[in-house]
Design a protein around this motif. Structure first.
Motif, mmCIF file in Angstrom:
data_model
loop_
_atom_site.group_PDB
_atom_site.id
_atom_site.type_symbol
_atom_site.label_atom_id
_atom_site.label_comp_id
_atom_site.label_asym_id
_atom_site.label_seq_id
_atom_site.Cartn_x
_atom_site.Cartn_y
_atom_site.Cartn_z
ATOM 1 N N ALA A 92 37.429 54.474 34.601
ATOM 2 C CA ALA A 92 38.562 53.967 35.397
ATOM 3 C C ALA A 92 38.105 52.916 36.403
ATOM 4 C CB ALA A 92 39.270 55.121 36.102
ATOM 5 N N VAL A 93 36.932 53.103 36.988
ATOM 6 C CA VAL A 93 36.408 52.101 37.930
ATOM 7 C C VAL A 93 36.330 50.746 37.239
ATOM 8 C CG1 VAL A 93 34.324 51.367 39.168
ATOM 9 C CG2 VAL A 93 35.159 53.711 39.415
ATOM 10 N N LEU A 94 35.811 50.736 36.028
ATOM 11 C CA LEU A 94 35.686 49.485 35.280
ATOM 12 C C LEU A 94 37.056 48.931 34.878
ATOM 13 C CD1 LEU A 94 32.681 50.758 33.266
ATOM 14 C CD2 LEU A 94 32.623 48.681 34.649
ATOM 15 N N TRP A 95 37.885 49.789 34.311
ATOM 16 C CA TRP A 95 39.208 49.352 33.841
ATOM 17 C C TRP A 95 40.039 48.771 34.995
ATOM 18 C CZ3 TRP A 95 41.340 49.466 28.913
ATOM 19 C CH2 TRP A 95 42.699 49.161 28.834
ATOM 20 N N TYR A 96 40.111 49.518 36.077
ATOM 21 C CA TYR A 96 40.993 49.086 37.167
ATOM 22 C C TYR A 96 40.390 47.967 38.011
ATOM 23 C CZ TYR A 96 44.201 52.486 35.478
ATOM 24 O OH TYR A 96 45.072 53.154 34.651
ATOM 25 N N ALA A 97 39.085 47.786 37.967
ATOM 26 C CA ALA A 97 38.483 46.590 38.576
ATOM 27 C C ALA A 97 38.895 45.366 37.761
ATOM 28 C CB ALA A 97 36.965 46.722 38.630
ATOM 29 N N GLY A 98 38.837 45.478 36.437
ATOM 30 C CA GLY A 98 39.296 44.380 35.586
ATOM 31 C C GLY A 98 40.775 44.111 35.762
ATOM 32 N N ARG A 99 41.539 45.167 35.832
ATOM 33 C CA ARG A 99 42.995 45.037 36.014
ATOM 34 C C ARG A 99 43.320 44.394 37.355
ATOM 35 N NH1 ARG A 99 47.807 48.135 37.258
ATOM 36 N NH2 ARG A 99 49.259 47.974 35.525
ATOM 37 N N TRP A 100 42.578 44.778 38.389
ATOM 38 C CA TRP A 100 42.781 44.207 39.725
ATOM 39 C C TRP A 100 42.466 42.711 39.715
ATOM 40 C CZ3 TRP A 100 38.901 42.019 42.787
ATOM 41 C CH2 TRP A 100 39.310 41.633 44.061
ATOM 42 N N TYR A 101 41.409 42.329 39.003
ATOM 43 C CA TYR A 101 40.997 40.924 39.019
ATOM 44 C C TYR A 101 41.825 40.052 38.069
ATOM 45 C CZ TYR A 101 38.152 36.816 39.515
ATOM 46 O OH TYR A 101 37.742 35.538 39.803
ATOM 47 N N ALA A 102 42.477 40.625 37.097
ATOM 48 C CA ALA A 102 43.190 39.871 36.059
ATOM 49 C C ALA A 102 44.116 38.776 36.591
ATOM 50 C CB ALA A 102 43.956 40.824 35.145
ATOM 51 N N PRO A 103 44.927 39.010 37.638
ATOM 52 C CA PRO A 103 45.805 37.935 38.115
ATOM 53 C C PRO A 103 45.048 36.738 38.686
ATOM 54 C CG PRO A 103 46.515 40.070 38.976
ATOM 55 C CD PRO A 103 45.194 40.274 38.314
ATOM 56 N N ARG A 104 43.781 36.896 38.979
ATOM 57 C CA ARG A 104 42.975 35.823 39.560
ATOM 58 C C ARG A 104 42.304 34.950 38.498
ATOM 59 N NH1 ARG A 104 43.474 40.287 42.070
ATOM 60 N NH2 ARG A 104 43.610 40.464 44.293
ATOM 61 N N VAL A 105 42.381 35.381 37.234
ATOM 62 C CA VAL A 105 41.745 34.619 36.155
ATOM 63 C C VAL A 105 42.644 33.448 35.784
ATOM 64 C CG1 VAL A 105 40.947 34.670 33.756
ATOM 65 C CG2 VAL A 105 40.502 36.608 35.267
ATOM 66 N N ASN A 106 42.053 32.260 35.785
ATOM 67 C CA ASN A 106 42.767 31.068 35.326
ATOM 68 C C ASN A 106 41.838 30.305 34.387
ATOM 69 O OD1 ASN A 106 41.002 29.483 36.929
ATOM 70 N ND2 ASN A 106 42.314 29.794 38.705
ATOM 71 N N HIS A 107 42.072 29.051 34.209
ATOM 72 C CA HIS A 107 41.281 28.281 33.250
ATOM 73 C C HIS A 107 39.973 27.770 33.838
ATOM 74 C CE1 HIS A 107 44.557 28.661 30.548
ATOM 75 N NE2 HIS A 107 45.380 27.971 31.303
ATOM 76 N N GLY A 108 39.731 28.022 35.103
ATOM 77 C CA GLY A 108 38.532 27.490 35.746
ATOM 78 C C GLY A 108 37.306 28.373 35.594
ATOM 79 N N ALA A 109 36.161 27.706 35.606
ATOM 80 C CA ALA A 109 34.885 28.428 35.493
ATOM 81 C C ALA A 109 34.667 29.332 36.698
ATOM 82 C CB ALA A 109 33.742 27.425 35.376
ATOM 83 N N LEU A 110 35.159 28.931 37.853
ATOM 84 C CA LEU A 110 34.972 29.739 39.063
ATOM 85 C C LEU A 110 35.673 31.088 38.949
ATOM 86 C CD1 LEU A 110 33.316 29.117 41.508
ATOM 87 C CD2 LEU A 110 35.366 28.342 42.679
ATOM 88 N N SER A 111 36.846 31.120 38.337
ATOM 89 C CA SER A 111 37.554 32.396 38.194
ATOM 90 C C SER A 111 36.822 33.312 37.211
ATOM 91 C CB SER A 111 39.004 32.198 37.769
ATOM 92 O OG SER A 111 39.111 31.882 36.407
ATOM 93 N N LEU A 112 36.214 32.730 36.172
ATOM 94 C CA LEU A 112 35.440 33.536 35.230
ATOM 95 C C LEU A 112 34.146 34.033 35.877
ATOM 96 C CD1 LEU A 112 35.956 31.577 31.895
ATOM 97 C CD2 LEU A 112 37.163 33.605 32.728
ATOM 98 N N LEU A 113 33.563 33.217 36.729
ATOM 99 C CA LEU A 113 32.384 33.654 37.479
ATOM 100 C C LEU A 113 32.763 34.800 38.417
ATOM 101 C CD1 LEU A 113 29.394 33.089 37.881
ATOM 102 C CD2 LEU A 113 30.018 31.446 39.661
ATOM 103 N N GLY A 114 33.952 34.721 39.003
ATOM 104 C CA GLY A 114 34.449 35.817 39.836
ATOM 105 C C GLY A 114 34.637 37.089 39.027
ATOM 106 N N ALA A 115 35.164 36.955 37.815
ATOM 107 C CA ALA A 115 35.328 38.126 36.936
ATOM 108 C C ALA A 115 33.974 38.750 36.630
ATOM 109 C CB ALA A 115 36.036 37.723 35.639
#
Length: 192
Positions: A92-115
Motif C-alpha cells: 500500500a505504501v508503494l501503491w498510494y505513493a504512486g497514486r498520490w504522485y500521479a496528478p503531478r505527472v506530465n510530459h516533462g522529464a522533471l515530473s518523471l524524475l519526481g516520480a
C-alpha cells in the motif's frame, strides 16, 4: 496525468499482472529468472491505474502466486509468518505513493524524475515495513535487538530498493519514449 481510457487501463493492468506472474517465482529456472518486480509494480499500479479495487486484486494475485510457489513449485515457506500479514501495508505504501504522485505527472522529464524520487522514498519505507515486521514479528530470531535489525536492514535494503527502482526507472523511460512518439505523431498529423 489524466486517468487512462478503459482499453489502455485494461492493457496496462494485464501487463502488470503478467510481469508479476513472470517474476514472482522461478518457474523457468535460475538462468531465466528476473528479480521479483512486485514492489515496483505496486508503485506503477498506483501511478497509472489508481483504482482501489485494482490494488486489492494485485495483492490477492501476489498472495495466490506465493501460495502456488510454496505448494507446487518447491519454494520455501520460511518467510510466511505472522509478518506476512504486513505485506499489504508494504504494498500500500508503494501503491498510494504512486497514486498520490500521479496528478503531478506530465510530459516533462522533471515530473518523471519526481516520480522516480517518490518511488525511491516509497521503496525505502515499504522495505522498512516488510523487513521490520519479519524481523520483529516473524519468530525467526531468538532474541531480536536493534543492532542486529539495523545490520540486516543495511544488508538487504539496498538490494531491495535497487531492484524496485530499476524496474520503475525502465517503466518511466518507456513512458517518456511513448509520450515522445505520440507527441511526434500528433505534430506530424497537424502539419499534414
Amino acid at each position: 496525468m489524466k486517468a487512462l481510457s478503459g482499453s489502455r487501463f485494461n492493457a496496462l493492468w494485464l501487463l502488470l499482472m503478467a510481469v508479476m506472474i513472470a517474476t514472482r517465482f522461478k518457474h523457468f529456472g535460475d538462468m531465466l529468472h528476473l528479480p521479483d518486480a512486485s514492489m515496483a509494480l505496486f508503485f506503477l499500479g498506483g501511478l497509472y491505474l489508481r483504482r482501489h479495487w485494482t490494488f486489492v486484486t494485485m495483492v490477492l494475485l501476489a498472495v495466490a502466486l506465493d501460495w502456488i510457489s510454496i505448494s507446487y513449485a518447491g519454494v520455501s515457506a520460511f518467510c510466511v509468518t505472522l509478518a506476512y500479514s504486513f505485506l499489504p501495508l508494504a504494498y500500500a505504501v508503494l501503491w498510494y505513493a504512486g497514486r498520490w504522485y500521479a496528478p503531478r505527472v506530465n510530459h516533462g522529464a522533471l515530473s518523471l524524475l519526481g516520480a522516480f524520487g517518490v518511488a525511491v522514498l516509497a521503496a525505502v519505507v515499504s522495505f522498512a515495513i516488510s523487513n521490520g515486521s519479519f524481523y520483529w514479528l516473524g519468530g525467526r530470531y531468538a532474541q531480536p535487538h536493534m543492532t542486529e535489525y539495523l545490520s540486516r536492514l543495511w544488508q538487504w535494503g539496498p538490494l531491495f530498493v535497487r531492484t524496485t527502482i530499476s524496474y520503475v526507472a525502465v517503466a518511466l523511460v518507456l513512458h517518456a519514449v511513448i509520450v515522445r512518439v505520440a507527441w511526434s505523431s500528433t505534430a506530424q498529423q497537424k502539419e499534414a
